[in-house]
Design a protein around this motif. Structure first.
Motif, PDB file in Angstrom:
ATOM      1  N   PHE A 275      54.544  15.704  61.789  1.00 31.72           N
ATOM      2  CA  PHE A 275      55.445  16.870  61.857  1.00 31.72           C
ATOM      3  C   PHE A 275      55.644  17.261  63.323  1.00 31.72           C
ATOM      4  O   PHE A 275      56.770  17.471  63.788  1.00 31.72           O
ATOM      5  N   GLU A 276      54.534  17.333  64.052  1.00 27.71           N
ATOM      6  CA  GLU A 276      54.565  17.739  65.463  1.00 27.71           C
ATOM      7  C   GLU A 276      55.338  16.711  66.316  1.00 27.71           C
ATOM      8  O   GLU A 276      56.185  17.081  67.131  1.00 27.71           O
ATOM      9  N   SER A 277      55.060  15.427  66.088  1.00 25.04           N
ATOM     10  CA  SER A 277      55.723  14.383  66.888  1.00 25.04           C
ATOM     11  C   SER A 277      57.235  14.398  66.653  1.00 25.04           C
ATOM     12  O   SER A 277      58.027  14.337  67.605  1.00 25.04           O
ATOM     13  N   GLY A 278      57.623  14.466  65.380  1.00 25.48           N
ATOM     14  CA  GLY A 278      59.057  14.459  65.048  1.00 25.48           C
ATOM     15  C   GLY A 278      59.748  15.675  65.637  1.00 25.48           C
ATOM     16  O   GLY A 278      60.837  15.573  66.214  1.00 25.48           O
ATOM     17  N   THR A 279      59.099  16.833  65.514  1.00 22.71           N
ATOM     18  CA  THR A 279      59.708  18.077  66.021  1.00 22.71           C
ATOM     19  C   THR A 279      59.852  18.007  67.538  1.00 22.71           C
ATOM     20  O   THR A 279      60.895  18.364  68.097  1.00 22.71           O
ATOM     21  N   GLN A 280      58.800  17.508  68.189  1.00 23.08           N
ATOM     22  CA  GLN A 280      58.832  17.401  69.651  1.00 23.08           C
ATOM     23  C   GLN A 280      59.980  16.473  70.093  1.00 23.08           C
ATOM     24  O   GLN A 280      60.738  16.779  71.003  1.00 23.08           O
ATOM     25  N   PHE A 281      60.119  15.341  69.383  1.00 21.00           N
ATOM     26  CA  PHE A 281      61.153  14.368  69.759  1.00 21.00           C
ATOM     27  C   PHE A 281      62.551  14.972  69.583  1.00 21.00           C
ATOM     28  O   PHE A 281      63.392  14.898  70.490  1.00 21.00           O
ATOM     29  N   VAL A 282      62.786  15.561  68.414  1.00 22.64           N
ATOM     30  CA  VAL A 282      64.147  16.067  68.142  1.00 22.64           C
ATOM     31  C   VAL A 282      64.454  17.267  69.050  1.00 22.64           C
ATOM     32  O   VAL A 282      65.601  17.441  69.491  1.00 22.64           O
ATOM     33  N   ALA A 283      63.429  18.074  69.374  1.00 25.54           N
ATOM     34  CA  ALA A 283      63.660  19.210  70.288  1.00 25.54           C
ATOM     35  C   ALA A 283      64.079  18.702  71.666  1.00 25.54           C
ATOM     36  O   ALA A 283      65.008  19.240  72.284  1.00 25.54           O
ATOM     37  N   SER A 284      63.428  17.624  72.156  1.00 29.15           N
ATOM     38  CA  SER A 284      63.835  17.170  73.493  1.00 29.15           C
ATOM     39  C   SER A 284      65.206  16.492  73.436  1.00 29.15           C
ATOM     40  O   SER A 284      65.994  16.586  74.377  1.00 29.15           O
ATOM     41  N   LEU A 285      65.535  15.868  72.300  1.00 28.79           N
ATOM     42  CA  LEU A 285      66.901  15.350  72.105  1.00 28.79           C
ATOM     43  C   LEU A 285      67.912  16.505  72.230  1.00 28.79           C
ATOM     44  O   LEU A 285      68.929  16.389  72.927  1.00 28.79           O
ATOM     45  N   CYS A 286      67.618  17.616  71.543  1.00 29.84           N
ATOM     46  CA  CYS A 286      68.555  18.761  71.575  1.00 29.84           C
ATOM     47  C   CYS A 286      68.693  19.293  72.995  1.00 29.84           C
ATOM     48  O   CYS A 286      69.801  19.596  73.453  1.00 29.84           O
ATOM     49  N   ARG A 287      67.572  19.378  73.714  1.00 32.25           N
ATOM     50  CA  ARG A 287      67.649  19.885  75.094  1.00 32.25           C
ATOM     51  C   ARG A 287      68.510  18.955  75.962  1.00 32.25           C
ATOM     52  O   ARG A 287      69.304  19.401  76.777  1.00 32.25           O
ATOM     53  N   GLU A 288      68.365  17.659  75.733  1.00 36.62           N
ATOM     54  CA  GLU A 288      69.171  16.693  76.511  1.00 36.62           C
ATOM     55  C   GLU A 288      70.667  16.864  76.180  1.00 36.62           C
ATOM     56  O   GLU A 288      71.520  16.803  77.066  1.00 36.62           O
ATOM     57  N   LEU A 289      70.951  17.089  74.895  1.00 40.14           N
ATOM     58  CA  LEU A 289      72.352  17.279  74.497  1.00 40.14           C
ATOM     59  C   LEU A 289      72.915  18.536  75.162  1.00 40.14           C
ATOM     60  O   LEU A 289      74.029  18.537  75.690  1.00 40.14           O
ATOM     61  N   ILE A 290      72.102  19.599  75.147  1.00 36.93           N
ATOM     62  CA  ILE A 290      72.557  20.872  75.738  1.00 36.93           C
ATOM     63  C   ILE A 290      72.813  20.681  77.238  1.00 36.93           C
ATOM     64  O   ILE A 290      73.863  21.055  77.762  1.00 36.93           O
ATOM     65  N   GLU A 291      71.827  20.063  77.918  1.00 36.93           N
ATOM     66  CA  GLU A 291      71.946  19.884  79.385  1.00 36.93           C
ATOM     67  C   GLU A 291      73.151  19.017  79.755  1.00 36.93           C
ATOM     68  O   GLU A 291      73.714  19.157  80.835  1.00 36.93           O
ATOM     69  N   ASN A 292      73.558  18.142  78.847  1.00 40.88           N
ATOM     70  CA  ASN A 292      74.664  17.235  79.160  1.00 40.88           C
ATOM     71  C   ASN A 292      76.007  17.711  78.608  1.00 40.88           C
ATOM     72  O   ASN A 292      76.945  16.927  78.487  1.00 40.88           O
ATOM     73  N   GLY A 293      76.062  18.983  78.223  1.00 40.31           N
ATOM     74  CA  GLY A 293      77.367  19.594  77.949  1.00 40.31           C
ATOM     75  C   GLY A 293      77.832  19.593  76.508  1.00 40.31           C
ATOM     76  O   GLY A 293      79.006  19.899  76.265  1.00 40.31           O
TER      77      GLY A 293
END
Ligand code: FAD
Length: 318
Positions: A275-293
């Protein structure tokens, strides 16, 4: 609130949600329970999926009888309930599958009377138990035809030939797109050409199929811009919290899972660690999407308020 205007005017990053109606005979509180825990994260709109009928066969008095029933009815009613309970815009999905033009138009008329500003127009998958999409007689074969129908209603034109001066609806129309290609398309370029038909028919915004790699989304948006598609493209994301989901998601949705995520899941020793690994991965994906517009993140909740909440908390925490 029209989603296209909201994105144009606010320029502020946003979250939106997608929920699925409960099975026939179940309570709408299933959906409210999911939304209740996510409302504090201020979703700007909530999509509600549409489901075409299941077709099965049963034997009655020795005869084989075709049985058609909708397992998950209630999309339009749920949207109305969401708007009045939470004061958040709800976006009903609508499918070509299982409906003829008149039934589609009647549903759109209901949606306009109920005051929905947005509708998400789809073709739908092949009916359950079949391998090819077959439109209902006098129905539509592709999403672009449904979008064109809605655009005609936005100009006051309805199916009734004698009605030449009808009320102009004002729907903002969303459509689906596939950063890793739609499963039936013979090439990525053809798929983008077909997406362009939906845009030319009048679509105002796009939500993508779930995607687990920010670079795939960013490359896709570049390709769309090159093809002359300039409407907002909101990336679809879903929480991934178990190794079982990693096994199922690619074949169910036609998307790939990055090796890094597979490795993180493999190295997790307990369900809590997965649960923790999946959440961590998808959260950093979302941050990357946000940072890239990316204009926002559209979260497919999959009816799992707990994992969606954990994901939002993780994104906010940074
Ligand atoms: P279309 O845009 O019609 O495309 C379907 C296929 O036909 C593609 O391969 C495309 O390349 C091709 N094509 C399109 N137009 C033409 C044309 N004019 N001529 C020739 N080929 C063409 N499913 C549900 O049942 N309910 C939902 O609520 C739902 N919500 C979704 C939300 C999102 C964000 C996404 C990404 C998908 C959703 N789906 C839903 C799944 C969707 O119904 C399926 O992926 C379906 O197979 C395709 O629908 P579409 O509207 O994208 O189809």
């Amino acid at each position: 609130m029209r989603i296209d205007k909201f994105i144009e005017n606010s320029r502020e990053f946003f979250f939106s949600l997608e929920v699925t109606p409960p099975d026939r005979g179940k309570s709408v509180t299933e959906i409210f329970n999911t939304i209740d825990v996510l409302i504090p994260f201020d979703p700007k709109f909530i999509n509600v999926t549409y489901h075409q009928p299941h077709i099965s066969y049963k034997t009655v008095d020795g005869k084989k009888v075709r049985d058609v029933y909708r397992k998950k009815p209630g999309t339009v009613g749920i949207c109305s309930a969401i708007q009045s309970r939470y004061g958040v815009d709800a976006v009903p999905h609508l499918l070509c599958g299982g409906m003829d033009k008149w039934e589609l138009e009647d549903t759109l008329i209901d949606m306009s009377y109920l005051g929905f500003d947005n509708v998400f127009a789809l073709r739908g998958d092949p009916a359950f138990g079949t391998d090819r999409f077959i439109p209902k007689e006098d129905g539509y074969s592709y999403g672009n035809e449904l979008v064109a129908h809605i655009s005609r209603m936005n100009q006051g034109c309805y199916l009734d030939d004698e009605l030449i001066d009808g009320i102009k609806t004002d729907f903002c129309v969303g459509v689906a797109a596939y950063p890793e290609k739609h499963i039936e398309a013979d090439s990525f370029d053809n798929d983008i050409e077909n997406l362009k038909k939906k845009v030319e028919a009048g679509a105002h915004f796009i939500v993508t199929q779930m995607c687990f790699d920010a670079q795939i989304y960013l490359n896709f948006v570049d390709k769309l811009r090159d093809a002359g598609i300039n409407i907002p493209v909101i990336p679809g994301v879903r929480p991934l919290t178990s190794s079982k989901q990693i096994d199922i998601v690619p074949s169910t949705f036609g998307v790939s899972i990055p090796d890094k995520l597979k490795k993180m899941m493999d190295e997790s020793k307990t369900k809590a660690e997965e649960f923790e690994s999946g959440t961590q991965f998808v959260a950093s994906l979302c941050r990357e999407l946000i940072e890239n517009g990316a204009p926002g993140i559209h979260l497919f909740t999959m009816g799992k308020g707990k994992s969606a909440k954990a994901l939002f908390e993780r994104i906010k925490r940074g």
